[in-house]
Design a protein around this motif. Structure first.
Motif, short mmCIF file in Angstrom:
data_model
loop_
_atom_site.label_atom_id
_atom_site.label_comp_id
_atom_site.label_asym_id
_atom_site.label_seq_id
_atom_site.Cartn_x
_atom_site.Cartn_y
_atom_site.Cartn_z
N GLU A 1 0.40 -29.54 55.11
CA GLU A 1 -0.34 -29.63 53.85
C GLU A 1 -1.18 -30.88 53.76
OE1 GLU A 1 0.48 -29.83 49.01
OE2 GLU A 1 2.12 -29.34 50.39
N HIS A 2 -0.64 -32.02 54.19
CA HIS A 2 -1.31 -33.31 53.97
C HIS A 2 -2.02 -33.87 55.18
CE1 HIS A 2 0.49 -33.74 49.97
NE2 HIS A 2 1.61 -33.29 50.49
N GLN B 1 4.57 -42.73 52.77
CA GLN B 1 5.04 -41.66 51.90
C GLN B 1 6.54 -41.47 52.14
OE1 GLN B 1 2.75 -39.93 49.85
NE2 GLN B 1 4.50 -39.04 48.82
N LEU C 1 -3.95 -40.42 54.15
CA LEU C 1 -3.30 -39.42 54.99
C LEU C 1 -4.33 -38.56 55.71
CD1 LEU C 1 -0.30 -38.19 52.79
CD2 LEU C 1 -0.46 -40.18 54.30
N SER C 2 -5.46 -38.35 55.09
CA SER C 2 -6.50 -37.50 55.68
C SER C 2 -7.14 -38.13 56.91
CB SER C 2 -7.58 -37.19 54.64
OG SER C 2 -8.18 -38.40 54.18
N PHE D 1 5.10 -30.61 54.97
CA PHE D 1 4.36 -31.80 54.52
C PHE D 1 3.22 -32.10 55.48
CE2 PHE D 1 3.41 -36.29 54.52
CZ PHE D 1 3.30 -36.59 53.17
#
Length: 287
Positions: free
Chosen positions: A123-124, A169, A101-102, A120
Motif C-alpha cells: 500500500e505505501h 513508521q 515513504l514514496s 503495508f
C-alpha cells in the motif's frame, strides 16, 4: 563461567530479544550467528551450550528451516518455549529531512518480517524493491551503512538504539496479534521456573502399509483425553507423499498416559521420536 546461548544475529534481532526474555536466574553469554541453521549447528558441535530459534509465527506459520533441521540434521532436545509479541517497524537512516515513504527504493528484512508486513509494503511503498536477508538486524545494519541511499529496513525498535536509524513508521505488521514462538534447545539440562503450561513435542512416522494410521494415532490421544495443540506434516525427503507428523501435546511427559499412548501408536507400526518435554512461557504485549 557463563553458559553460551546462540541466537540469530547480528545484534538487534527478535531472536536476541527472545533470548534475553527467557526466565533464567543467571544471564547467558549471548552469541550471535548469521543463520538459524548455524545456531543449531553451533549447539550440536558444542560451540555453545544452548540455542534459541524461531519455530512458528502466528501470521506466517511454521519456520520450515528450524523444524526441518531439528528433524533431519541435529538431535537437540527442546528445553523450553517462549511466545514473544512481535512488532514490526519501518527503519530508515537518520538524515536532516524526513524520507517520504514514496521515495524509498529498497526494503530489506528477514522473509518472515517482510511477509508479516506485506500489505503495508504494497500500500505505501509499491515502488520499492523488496530484498530478503538473513535477519532483521542485518537489514538494519545494511541500511545504516548506506545512509545516502533511500533504503528502509523492517525490524525491532531495538535497532534504532544500536544503529544510527529512526523509526519512520511503527507497528507496520498486518495483524496486531502477532506472536512468534521460539524454542530453546540444548543437550545440557537447564533450571527453569515452573510454568502453568507444559508441552511435549513428538515426531511420528506412519507405516506405509497401514491405511487409516493417522486416525489411529489421534485416537490414542483422544480416548485418553490428552489435548493436542498442533499437528503438522513435514516431508520425510524419501519419496513424494511421504511425511512425518510433528505433534504438540499439552502436557509434560508422565509415567502413565503419554507412555501408554506412545506404546499404542508404536503397536500399529508407527515410529515415535520425542523432540522434548518442556515449559511454555508467554510474554504479554505490555510487559
Amino acid at each position: 563461567m557463563q553458559k553460551k546461548l546462540a541466537f540469530l544475529g547480528p545484534r538487534g534481532t527478535f531472536s536476541e530479544e527472545a533470548a534475553r526474555s527467557l526466565p533464567v536466574e543467571k544471564p547467558f553469554d549471548y552469541v550471535p550467528y548469521p543463520s538459524i541453521i548455524e545456531v543449531l549447528n553451533a549447539v550440536a558441535r558444542e560451540e555453545v551450550t544452548y540455542g534459541i530459534v524461531p519455530i512458528e509465527n502466528s501470521i506466517e506459520g511454521t519456520v520450515n528451516s528450524t523444524l526441518d533441521w531439528l528433524i533431519h540434521e541435529v538431535d537437540l532436545p527442546i528445553l523450553a518455549e517462549l511466545a514473544l509479541p512481535i512488532t514490526q517497524n519501518l527503519l530508515v537512516a537518520k538524515r536532516e529531512e524526513r524520507l517520504p515513504l514514496s521515495e524509498i527504493t529498497r526494503v530489506m528484512s528477514h522473509p518472515q518480517a517482510i511477509a508479516q508486513s506485506f500489505h503495508f509494503i504494497r500500500e505505501h511503498m509499491p515502488q520499492a524493491v523488496v530484498e530478503n536477508v538473513n535477519s532483521t538486524a542485518l537489514a538494519a545494519q545494511m541500511v545504516s551503512e548506506h545512509p545516502e541511499e533511500p533504503w528502509a529496513a523492517i525490524g525491532t525498535r531495538l535497532n534504532a538504539d544500536i544503529y544510527p536509524l529512526v523509526v519512520a513508521q511503527p507497528h507496520i505488521q498486518d495483524f496486531s496479534n502477532n506472536y512468534t514462538r521460539f524454542v530453546l534447545v540444548g543437550q545440557e539440562p537447564l533450571a527453569l521456573p515452573a510454568s502453568s503450561r507444559e508441552k511435549t513435542t513428538i515426531l511420528v512416522t506412519l507405516p506405509e502399509d497401514f491405511p487409516g494410521a493417522l486416525y489411529q494415532v489421534l485416537a490414542a490421544f483422544a480416548w485418553r483425553k490428552i489435548n493436542l495443540s498442533r499437528i503438522e506434516s513435514r516431508p520425510t525427503k524419501k519419496a513424494l507423499g511421504s511425511y512425518f507428523f510433528v505433534i504438540d501435546i499439552e502436557q509434560k511427559m508422565d509415567e502413565v498416559l503419554l507412555p501408554g499412548a506412545f506404546a499404542e501408536i508404536e503397536a500399529i507400526g508407527c515410529q515415535v521420536r520425542q523432540l522434548g518435554t518442556y515449559p511454555f512461557y508467554m510474554q504479554e504485549v505490555n510487559s
